[in-house]
Design an enzyme around this catalytic site. Structure first.
Site, PDB file in Angstrom:
ATOM      1  CE  LYS A   1      19.144  13.783 -19.041  1.00  0.00           C
ATOM      2  NZ  LYS A   1      19.055  12.498 -18.443  1.00  0.00           N
ATOM      3  CG  ASN A   2      17.978   9.167 -20.056  1.00  0.00           C
ATOM      4  OD1 ASN A   2      18.735  10.081 -19.760  1.00  0.00           O
ATOM      5  ND2 ASN A   2      16.839   8.958 -19.415  1.00  0.00           N
TER       6      ASN A   2
ATOM      7  NE  ARG B   1      21.804   7.984 -10.739  1.00  0.00           N
ATOM      8  CZ  ARG B   1      21.924   7.497  -9.524  1.00  0.00           C
ATOM      9  NH1 ARG B   1      22.343   8.268  -8.541  1.00  0.00           N
ATOM     10  NH2 ARG B   1      21.614   6.259  -9.259  1.00  0.00           N
TER      11      ARG B   1
ATOM     12  CB  CYS C   1      16.921  15.358 -11.500  1.00  0.00           C
ATOM     13  SG  CYS C   1      16.853  16.200 -13.065  1.00  0.00           S
TER      14      CYS C   1
ATOM     15  NE  ARG D   1      18.357   9.932  -9.646  1.00  0.00           N
ATOM     16  CZ  ARG D   1      18.418  10.430 -10.884  1.00  0.00           C
ATOM     17  NH1 ARG D   1      18.546  11.715 -11.066  1.00  0.00           N
ATOM     18  NH2 ARG D   1      18.349   9.630 -11.929  1.00  0.00           N
ATOM     19  N   PRO D   2      20.483   6.339  -4.649  1.00  0.00           N
ATOM     20  CG  PRO D   2      19.622   4.385  -3.711  1.00  0.00           C
ATOM     21  CD  PRO D   2      19.214   5.716  -4.278  1.00  0.00           C
ATOM     22  CB  ILE D   3      25.609   4.677  -6.702  1.00  0.00           C
ATOM     23  CG1 ILE D   3      26.495   5.064  -5.501  1.00  0.00           C
ATOM     24  CG2 ILE D   3      25.176   5.913  -7.446  1.00  0.00           C
ATOM     25  CD1 ILE D   3      27.854   5.623  -5.927  1.00  0.00           C
ATOM     26  CG  ASP D   4      22.184   0.284  -3.361  1.00  0.00           C
ATOM     27  OD1 ASP D   4      21.762   1.224  -4.071  1.00  0.00           O
ATOM     28  OD2 ASP D   4      21.443  -0.634  -2.964  1.00  0.00           O
ATOM     29  CG  LEU D   5      20.791  -1.454  -7.076  1.00  0.00           C
ATOM     30  CD1 LEU D   5      19.582  -1.104  -7.934  1.00  0.00           C
ATOM     31  CD2 LEU D   5      20.614  -2.840  -6.465  1.00  0.00           C
TER      32      LEU D   5
ATOM     33  CG  ASP E   1      12.755  10.633 -16.972  1.00  0.00           C
ATOM     34  OD1 ASP E   1      12.823  10.691 -15.733  1.00  0.00           O
ATOM     35  OD2 ASP E   1      13.764  10.429 -17.682  1.00  0.00           O
TER      36      ASP E   1
ATOM     37  CB  ILE F   1      10.716   5.368 -10.533  1.00  0.00           C
ATOM     38  CG1 ILE F   1       9.871   4.566 -11.526  1.00  0.00           C
ATOM     39  CG2 ILE F   1      12.212   5.154 -10.778  1.00  0.00           C
ATOM     40  CD1 ILE F   1      10.177   3.093 -11.621  1.00  0.00           C
TER      41      ILE F   1
ATOM     42  NE  ARG G   1      21.397  17.625 -15.531  1.00  0.00           N
ATOM     43  CZ  ARG G   1      20.485  16.829 -14.958  1.00  0.00           C
ATOM     44  NH1 ARG G   1      19.661  17.302 -14.052  1.00  0.00           N
ATOM     45  NH2 ARG G   1      20.421  15.556 -15.260  1.00  0.00           N
TER      46      ARG G   1
HETATM   47  C1  UD1 Z   1      17.910   6.903 -15.367  1.00  0.00           C
HETATM   48  C2  UD1 Z   1      18.027   8.170 -16.176  1.00  0.00           C
HETATM   49  C3  UD1 Z   1      17.110   9.234 -15.628  1.00  0.00           C
HETATM   50  C4  UD1 Z   1      15.696   8.697 -15.485  1.00  0.00           C
HETATM   51  C5  UD1 Z   1      15.704   7.391 -14.720  1.00  0.00           C
HETATM   52  C6  UD1 Z   1      14.336   6.743 -14.681  1.00  0.00           C
HETATM   53  C7  UD1 Z   1      20.271   8.461 -17.130  1.00  0.00           C
HETATM   54  C8  UD1 Z   1      21.630   9.048 -16.969  1.00  0.00           C
HETATM   55  N1  UD1 Z   1      19.400   8.666 -16.138  1.00  0.00           N
HETATM   56  O1  UD1 Z   1      18.375   7.169 -14.074  1.00  0.00           O
HETATM   57  O2  UD1 Z   1      17.107  10.336 -16.515  1.00  0.00           O
HETATM   58  O3  UD1 Z   1      14.944   9.653 -14.761  1.00  0.00           O
HETATM   59  O4  UD1 Z   1      16.582   6.453 -15.327  1.00  0.00           O
HETATM   60  O5  UD1 Z   1      13.915   6.440 -15.960  1.00  0.00           O
HETATM   61  O6  UD1 Z   1      19.985   7.852 -18.113  1.00  0.00           O
HETATM   62  N2  UD1 Z   1      18.334   2.619  -7.422  1.00  0.00           N
HETATM   63  C9  UD1 Z   1      18.874   2.094  -6.274  1.00  0.00           C
HETATM   64  N3  UD1 Z   1      20.226   1.836  -6.242  1.00  0.00           N
HETATM   65  C10 UD1 Z   1      21.031   2.082  -7.315  1.00  0.00           C
HETATM   66  C11 UD1 Z   1      20.445   2.615  -8.507  1.00  0.00           C
HETATM   67  C12 UD1 Z   1      19.095   2.872  -8.523  1.00  0.00           C
HETATM   68  O7  UD1 Z   1      18.200   1.861  -5.279  1.00  0.00           O
HETATM   69  O8  UD1 Z   1      22.222   1.837  -7.235  1.00  0.00           O
HETATM   70  C13 UD1 Z   1      16.881   2.896  -7.448  1.00  0.00           C
HETATM   71  C14 UD1 Z   1      16.570   4.366  -7.696  1.00  0.00           C
HETATM   72  O9  UD1 Z   1      16.605   5.115  -6.500  1.00  0.00           O
HETATM   73  C15 UD1 Z   1      15.193   4.284  -8.295  1.00  0.00           C
HETATM   74  C16 UD1 Z   1      15.254   2.993  -9.099  1.00  0.00           C
HETATM   75  O10 UD1 Z   1      16.337   2.238  -8.563  1.00  0.00           O
HETATM   76  O11 UD1 Z   1      14.246   4.123  -7.276  1.00  0.00           O
HETATM   77  C17 UD1 Z   1      15.460   3.172 -10.568  1.00  0.00           C
HETATM   78  O12 UD1 Z   1      16.560   4.012 -10.828  1.00  0.00           O
HETATM   79  P1  UD1 Z   1      17.444   3.842 -12.148  1.00  0.00           P
HETATM   80  O13 UD1 Z   1      16.680   3.082 -13.164  1.00  0.00           O
HETATM   81  O14 UD1 Z   1      18.774   3.328 -11.732  1.00  0.00           O
HETATM   82  O15 UD1 Z   1      17.570   5.311 -12.665  1.00  0.00           O
HETATM   83  P2  UD1 Z   1      18.881   6.019 -13.132  1.00  0.00           P
HETATM   84  O16 UD1 Z   1      19.706   5.070 -13.939  1.00  0.00           O
HETATM   85  O17 UD1 Z   1      19.509   6.710 -11.970  1.00  0.00           O
END
Ligand code: UD1
Length: 425
Positions: free
Chosen positions: A27-28, A98, A122, A127-131, A313, A335, A405
Site C-alpha cells: 500500500k505505502n 493520508r 488513521c 498527524r501534522p503536515i508542517d514538514l 505499523d 512515532i 483501506r
Molecule cells: C506513513 C504511512 C503510514 C505509516 C507511517 C509510519 C503512507 C500514505 N502513510 O505515514 O501508513 O503508518 O508512514 O510508517 O504511506 N510528522 C510531522 N510533520 C509532518 C509529517 C510528519 O511532525 O509534516 C511526524 C508524524 O506526526 C510522525 C512522524 O513525523 O510523528 C513520522 O510520520 P511520517 O513518516 O510522515 O508518516 P506518514 O508519511 O504520515
C-alpha cells in the site's frame, strides 16, 4: 449496501491458522507511485497494485483531475496528459486518506498550482503536515492555509534548494523529492526517511528519466532537475506490513502459515529478528517465509522508530502477541502519540496492559475472551480480527471498514487458512 461504515465482522474463536497466503503489493508504495505518475505526460503501467480502498480513492481522485486511468485485475494503466482540474479541495473523499497530501509535490511541480484540503488517514494521534508545507515553500512556492484548505501556487518553474527535513518523515521525504524532479537546478535533501518504499519510488522515477542520487549513510538525496519524464512500467513490491501481520497470526494461533509471493525479504529483517525471539520456527526462503508455532510464544519488547527500526505499523499486532505470551513486556511507541486504540479493545477481551504516555506495559494472559469491539484504525482492525480468531467464543467487530483501506482481501485470506469470519451489513 447500507452505509459502508456499518460493516461488522462476526468471528468464531479458537482457530489454528495454517496454510498458504499470497502477499499483495505494498500500500505505502503503490500510493506514491500512482501519485508521482502525475509528473509525466507519457504512458505508465503499474503492476501488482493492492486492491484496497485507499488505492480506489486515489485512482478516482486522479480521474476527477482529468487523468486517463484504469484498472485491469491488479495492473493500473495511467496517462496524465489531460489533467486539467487542480482544484480538488471539494473532492468527496479527499479527507479519507493520508496519501492525498502527496499530491502537493507533483502537482505544484508540474502544473504550478493546486487547491486541496487537509488529508485524513488513521486516527493514531496528531498527524501534522508542517514538514510537507514548510519545505515545499522552499522551492519558491506560495502556500496559504485557511480552514483546512491548502492553496499553493508558483510563478513558473520551482527552484531547487537545500532542504534539511527537521524530523524523519516518510511522507515529507516523498513530497520533497516529487517537488524537486522538474525544478530548476539542484536540490539537496538532508535527513531523509530510509523506508524501502522511498528507494523503490526513486527507482521508478529514475527509470522515467529523473536524476536522483541517494547517499544512504549520510541520509542525503541529491536531485538534478530535468525538463520532462518518459513513460514506463513498474512492479510494486510486497507489502511488508501484510507479511508481518500474517507472521503474527501464525504465532498467536499456534499455526503454520507460509507467506508466498515475497520479493523483498531483506527489507523485513527488523520484523523477522524480533519474531524469531518468540520461539516460533521461521523458515525463510528467497520468496517465502513459513512460520510454525507449536507452543505458547514468549513475549517480546520493542520500540518503534523510523526504518531500519521496528515499524510503528506493526505495533498493534505485537501488542496482541504479547497479550497472550509468556512473561512481561514493554512496547515503546515513538512515532505516533496516540496509537493505542487497539489496546483498550484487547483489554475488553481480558488482556492486561498498563499505559504510561507512550510506554505500553503488558502482562501475558493465557487466553483472550470473545467480545464486542470497535475498530478505529487500519492496523488496529487487522489486530482485532486476529484476536477474534484465537479468542474463546465469538467476537463482533464494529466499524470494520477501516480494514479495507489497506489490506487486500484480508478476511478471505484468513478464512482460507482456517478462520471463520463473516461480514454482516
Ligand atoms: C506513513 C504511512 C503510514 C505509516 C507511517 C509510519 C503512507 C500514505 N502513510 O505515514 O501508513 O503508518 O508512514 O510508517 O504511506 N510528522 C510531522 N510533520 C509532518 C509529517 C510528519 O511532525 O509534516 C511526524 C508524524 O506526526 C510522525 C512522524 O513525523 O510523528 C513520522 O510520520 P511520517 O513518516 O510522515 O508518516 P506518514 O508519511 O504520515
Amino acid at each position: 449496501m447500507k452505509n459502508k461504515k456499518d460493516i461488522k465482522l462476526l468471528i468464531s474463536g479458537k482457530k489454528k491458522l495454517s496454510g498458504i497466503v499470497n502477499i499483495s503489493g505494498s500500500k505505502n508504495l503503490a500510493l506514491p507511485i500512482i501519485i508521482s505518475s502525475i509528473l509525466t505526460d507519457n504512458d505508465i503501467i503499474i503492476k501488482n497494485i493492492p486492491l484496497i480502498n485507499d488505492i480506489y480513492i486515489i485512482i478516482d481522485l486522479l480521474k476527477f483531475m482529468g487523468s486517463n486511468i484504469y484498472f485491469d485485475k491488479s495492473t493500473c494503466y495511467i496517462n496524465n496528459k489531460y489533467i486539467n482540474n487542480l482544484d480538488i479541495k471539494n473532492y468527496k473523499h479527499i479527507n479519507e486518506t493520508r496519501a492525498s497530501i502527496l499530491l502537493l509535490g507533483p502537482t505544484i511541480s508540474k502544473f504550478n498550482r493546486i487547491s486541496t484540503s487537509f488529508p485524513g488517514g488513521c486516527n493514531i494521534g496528531d498527524r501534522p503536515i508542517d514538514l510537507h508545507i514548510n519545505n515545499i515553500k522552499k522551492f519558491g512556492v506560495n502556500i496559504y492555509i485557511n480552514n483546512n484548505i491548502i492553496n499553493a501556487f508558483s510563478n513558473g518553474k520551482l527552484i531547487g534548494n537545500y532542504i534539511n527535513i527537521e524530523k524523519i518523515s516518510f511522507g515529507a521525504t516523498l513530497n520533497i523529492i516529487f517537488a524537486s524532479i522538474l525544478a530548476k537546478g539542484k536540490t539537496i535533501i538532508k535527513n531523509i526517511s530510509l523506508e524501502p518504499e522511498i528507494f523503490e519510488v526513486i527507482k521508478f522515477l529514475n527509470k522515467l528519466g529523473s536524476k536522483i542520487k541517494v547517499y544512504i549513510k549520510e541520509r542525503i538525496i541529491i536531485v538534478e532537475g530535468v525538463i520532462k519524464l518518459k513513460g514506463g512500467i513498474f512492479k510494486i513490491s510486497s507489502d511488508r506490513i501484510e507479511i508481518g501481520t500474517f507472521m503474527v497470526s501464525s504465532i498467536v494461533s499456534k499455526g503454520d502459515i507460509t507467506c508466498n509471493n515475497i520479493n523483498n525479504i531483506s527489507n523485513i529483517k527488523n520484523i523477522i529478528s524480533k519474531l524469531s525471539k518468540t520461539g516460533a520456527n521461521l523458515i525463510i526462503k528467497k520468496n517465502s517465509i513459513r512460520v510454525i508455532m507449536n507452543y505458547r510464544s514468549k513475549s517480546i519488547s520493542i520500540k518503534t522508530s523510523p526504518y531500519p527500526g521496528f515499524p510503528t505499523d506493526m505495533q498493534p499486532q505485537i501488542c496482541l502477541l504479547n497479550s497472550i505470551s509468556i512473561g512481561n513486556s514493554i512496547i515503546i511507541e515513538n512515532i505516533f502519540n496516540n496509537r493505542l486504540n487497539h489496546i483498550y479493545e484487547l483489554i475488553k477481551m481480558g488482556a492486561k496492559f498498563y499505559i504510561k504516555k507512550n510506554i505500553i506495559y503488558c502482562l501475558g494472559v493465557n487466553n483472550l475472551n470473545g467480545s464486542i469491539l470497535n475498530a478505529k484504525d487500519l492496523r488496529g482492525s487487522a489486530t482485532l480480527i486476529i484476536a477474534g480468531c484465537i479468542a474463546n467464543d465469538n467476537t463482533l467487530i464494529n466499524n470494520a471498514y477501516h480494514l479495507y483501506r489497506g489490506y487486500e482481501n484480508f478476511e478471505n485470506k484468513l478464512n482460507i487458512i482456517g478462520a471463520d469470519i463473516k461480514r454482516i451489513y
